[in-house]
Design a protein around this motif. Structure first.
Motif, PDB file in Angstrom:
ATOM      1  N   ARG A  23       3.421  16.358   0.674  1.00  0.00           N
ATOM      2  CA  ARG A  23       4.111  15.066   0.609  1.00  0.00           C
ATOM      3  C   ARG A  23       3.243  13.985   1.226  1.00  0.00           C
ATOM      4  O   ARG A  23       2.598  14.202   2.248  1.00  0.00           O
ATOM      5  CB  ARG A  23       5.432  15.145   1.333  1.00  0.00           C
ATOM      6  CG  ARG A  23       6.367  16.076   0.633  1.00  0.00           C
ATOM      7  CD  ARG A  23       7.746  15.816   1.052  1.00  0.00           C
ATOM      8  NE  ARG A  23       8.609  16.578   0.163  1.00  0.00           N
ATOM      9  CZ  ARG A  23       9.898  16.584   0.253  1.00  0.00           C
ATOM     10  NH1 ARG A  23      10.476  15.877   1.178  1.00  0.00           N
ATOM     11  NH2 ARG A  23      10.619  17.276  -0.570  1.00  0.00           N
ATOM     12  N   HIS A  24       3.263  12.817   0.622  1.00  0.00           N
ATOM     13  CA  HIS A  24       2.470  11.694   1.111  1.00  0.00           C
ATOM     14  C   HIS A  24       3.355  10.469   1.221  1.00  0.00           C
ATOM     15  O   HIS A  24       4.298  10.295   0.462  1.00  0.00           O
ATOM     16  CB  HIS A  24       1.296  11.436   0.158  1.00  0.00           C
ATOM     17  CG  HIS A  24       0.401  12.623   0.060  1.00  0.00           C
ATOM     18  ND1 HIS A  24      -0.641  12.823   0.920  1.00  0.00           N
ATOM     19  CD2 HIS A  24       0.434  13.697  -0.764  1.00  0.00           C
ATOM     20  CE1 HIS A  24      -1.229  13.962   0.626  1.00  0.00           C
ATOM     21  NE2 HIS A  24      -0.594  14.512  -0.390  1.00  0.00           N
ATOM     22  N   SER A  25       2.992   9.621   2.161  1.00  0.00           N
ATOM     23  CA  SER A  25       3.828   8.451   2.426  1.00  0.00           C
ATOM     24  C   SER A  25       3.690   7.372   1.356  1.00  0.00           C
ATOM     25  O   SER A  25       4.499   6.480   1.274  1.00  0.00           O
ATOM     26  CB  SER A  25       3.486   7.864   3.798  1.00  0.00           C
ATOM     27  OG  SER A  25       2.114   7.496   3.840  1.00  0.00           O
ATOM     28  N   ASP A  26       2.653   7.480   0.546  1.00  0.00           N
ATOM     29  CA  ASP A  26       2.500   6.505  -0.532  1.00  0.00           C
ATOM     30  C   ASP A  26       2.489   7.231  -1.875  1.00  0.00           C
ATOM     31  O   ASP A  26       2.713   8.426  -1.945  1.00  0.00           O
ATOM     32  CB  ASP A  26       1.224   5.668  -0.356  1.00  0.00           C
ATOM     33  CG  ASP A  26      -0.028   6.528  -0.291  1.00  0.00           C
ATOM     34  OD1 ASP A  26       0.004   7.689  -0.759  1.00  0.00           O
ATOM     35  OD2 ASP A  26      -1.040   6.048   0.224  1.00  0.00           O
ATOM     36  N   ASP A  27       2.259   6.513  -2.942  1.00  0.00           N
ATOM     37  CA  ASP A  27       2.294   7.107  -4.277  1.00  0.00           C
ATOM     38  C   ASP A  27       0.959   7.711  -4.692  1.00  0.00           C
ATOM     39  O   ASP A  27       0.813   8.136  -5.828  1.00  0.00           O
ATOM     40  CB  ASP A  27       2.710   6.048  -5.307  1.00  0.00           C
ATOM     41  CG  ASP A  27       4.144   5.616  -5.120  1.00  0.00           C
ATOM     42  OD1 ASP A  27       4.929   6.419  -4.585  1.00  0.00           O
ATOM     43  OD2 ASP A  27       4.478   4.485  -5.494  1.00  0.00           O
ATOM     44  N   LYS A  28       0.004   7.753  -3.803  1.00  0.00           N
ATOM     45  CA  LYS A  28      -1.333   8.229  -4.148  1.00  0.00           C
ATOM     46  C   LYS A  28      -1.517   9.683  -3.718  1.00  0.00           C
ATOM     47  O   LYS A  28      -2.244   9.981  -2.782  1.00  0.00           O
ATOM     48  CB  LYS A  28      -2.386   7.334  -3.515  1.00  0.00           C
ATOM     49  CG  LYS A  28      -2.328   5.919  -4.040  1.00  0.00           C
ATOM     50  CD  LYS A  28      -3.379   5.068  -3.390  1.00  0.00           C
ATOM     51  CE  LYS A  28      -3.263   3.644  -3.922  1.00  0.00           C
ATOM     52  NZ  LYS A  28      -4.216   2.748  -3.302  1.00  0.00           N
ATOM     53  N   ILE A  33      -6.741  19.684  -3.060  1.00  0.00           N
ATOM     54  CA  ILE A  33      -6.517  19.989  -1.658  1.00  0.00           C
ATOM     55  C   ILE A  33      -7.308  21.245  -1.315  1.00  0.00           C
ATOM     56  O   ILE A  33      -7.285  22.226  -2.060  1.00  0.00           O
ATOM     57  CB  ILE A  33      -5.018  20.202  -1.340  1.00  0.00           C
ATOM     58  CG1 ILE A  33      -4.243  18.907  -1.559  1.00  0.00           C
ATOM     59  CG2 ILE A  33      -4.828  20.707   0.082  1.00  0.00           C
ATOM     60  CD1 ILE A  33      -2.759  19.015  -1.307  1.00  0.00           C
ATOM     61  N   VAL A  34      -7.996  21.185  -0.175  1.00  0.00           N
ATOM     62  CA  VAL A  34      -8.761  22.333   0.303  1.00  0.00           C
ATOM     63  C   VAL A  34      -8.208  22.748   1.659  1.00  0.00           C
ATOM     64  O   VAL A  34      -7.981  21.902   2.534  1.00  0.00           O
ATOM     65  CB  VAL A  34     -10.266  21.992   0.423  1.00  0.00           C
ATOM     66  CG1 VAL A  34     -11.049  23.186   0.944  1.00  0.00           C
ATOM     67  CG2 VAL A  34     -10.822  21.533  -0.918  1.00  0.00           C
ATOM     68  N   ALA A  80      -9.431  14.081  -0.520  1.00  0.00           N
ATOM     69  CA  ALA A  80     -10.446  13.030  -0.603  1.00  0.00           C
ATOM     70  C   ALA A  80     -10.130  11.867   0.337  1.00  0.00           C
ATOM     71  O   ALA A  80     -11.029  11.139   0.740  1.00  0.00           O
ATOM     72  CB  ALA A  80     -10.572  12.528  -2.038  1.00  0.00           C
ATOM     73  N   ARG A  81      -8.869  11.691   0.700  1.00  0.00           N
ATOM     74  CA  ARG A  81      -8.460  10.544   1.508  1.00  0.00           C
ATOM     75  C   ARG A  81      -8.013  10.875   2.918  1.00  0.00           C
ATOM     76  O   ARG A  81      -7.842   9.991   3.754  1.00  0.00           O
ATOM     77  CB  ARG A  81      -7.300   9.831   0.803  1.00  0.00           C
ATOM     78  CG  ARG A  81      -7.670   9.240  -0.521  1.00  0.00           C
ATOM     79  CD  ARG A  81      -6.475   8.575  -1.216  1.00  0.00           C
ATOM     80  NE  ARG A  81      -5.704   7.743  -0.332  1.00  0.00           N
ATOM     81  CZ  ARG A  81      -4.376   7.779  -0.242  1.00  0.00           C
ATOM     82  NH1 ARG A  81      -3.683   8.590  -0.983  1.00  0.00           N
ATOM     83  NH2 ARG A  81      -3.749   6.982   0.581  1.00  0.00           N
ATOM     84  N   ASP A  82      -7.766  12.162   3.203  1.00  0.00           N
ATOM     85  CA  ASP A  82      -7.135  12.491   4.472  1.00  0.00           C
ATOM     86  C   ASP A  82      -7.511  13.907   4.895  1.00  0.00           C
ATOM     87  O   ASP A  82      -7.951  14.710   4.082  1.00  0.00           O
ATOM     88  CB  ASP A  82      -5.614  12.400   4.301  1.00  0.00           C
ATOM     89  CG  ASP A  82      -4.864  12.267   5.609  1.00  0.00           C
ATOM     90  OD1 ASP A  82      -5.497  12.050   6.652  1.00  0.00           O
ATOM     91  OD2 ASP A  82      -3.626  12.387   5.582  1.00  0.00           O
ATOM     92  N   ALA A  83      -7.308  14.191   6.165  1.00  0.00           N
ATOM     93  CA  ALA A  83      -7.497  15.542   6.703  1.00  0.00           C
ATOM     94  C   ALA A  83      -6.619  15.691   7.938  1.00  0.00           C
ATOM     95  O   ALA A  83      -6.431  14.736   8.692  1.00  0.00           O
ATOM     96  CB  ALA A  83      -8.957  15.786   7.056  1.00  0.00           C
TER      97      ALA A  83
END
Length: 97
Positions: A23-28, A33-34, A80-83
């Motif tokens: 789940r992500h807080s935005d629509d992106k 996922i690794v 790609a955007r978070d960890a």
């Protein structure tokens, strides 16, 4: 992260409907996922709308993910955007294969 298992094959006796949901807080939502264990193992998944299913995953990658969860310890989740890192208690005998 949410892992959903179907060990008794309730939804289909011939195929597991296990999946994980991110789940992500935005629509992106990420497309990949690794998971990286502190011991060096890794498992990578293509994700659609935050979901990766066992049915669509490479069987070796899915098995590696379940092995990591069963063993417990620190597991990094990377996109790609978070960890971020999960501290997972060991879950031996997890019926999610």
């Amino acid at each position: 992260m949410l892992l959903v298992c179907d060990p008794d094959r309730v939804y289909n006796p011939n195929e597991s409907h296990a999946y994980f949901l991110s789940r992500h807080s935005d629509d992106k939502a990420p497309q990949r996922i690794v998971f990286l264990a502190a011991t060096g193992e890794q498992a990578a998944f293509s994700v659609q709308d935050g979901i990766a299913t066992q049915r669509d995953a490479d069987p070796a990658e899915w098995a590696q993910l379940i092995d990591m969860i069963e063993a417990g310890g620190q597991i990094a989740v990377v996109t790609a955007r978070d960890a971020f890192t999960l501290d997972q208690d060991a879950l031996p005998g997890l019926r999610c294969r």
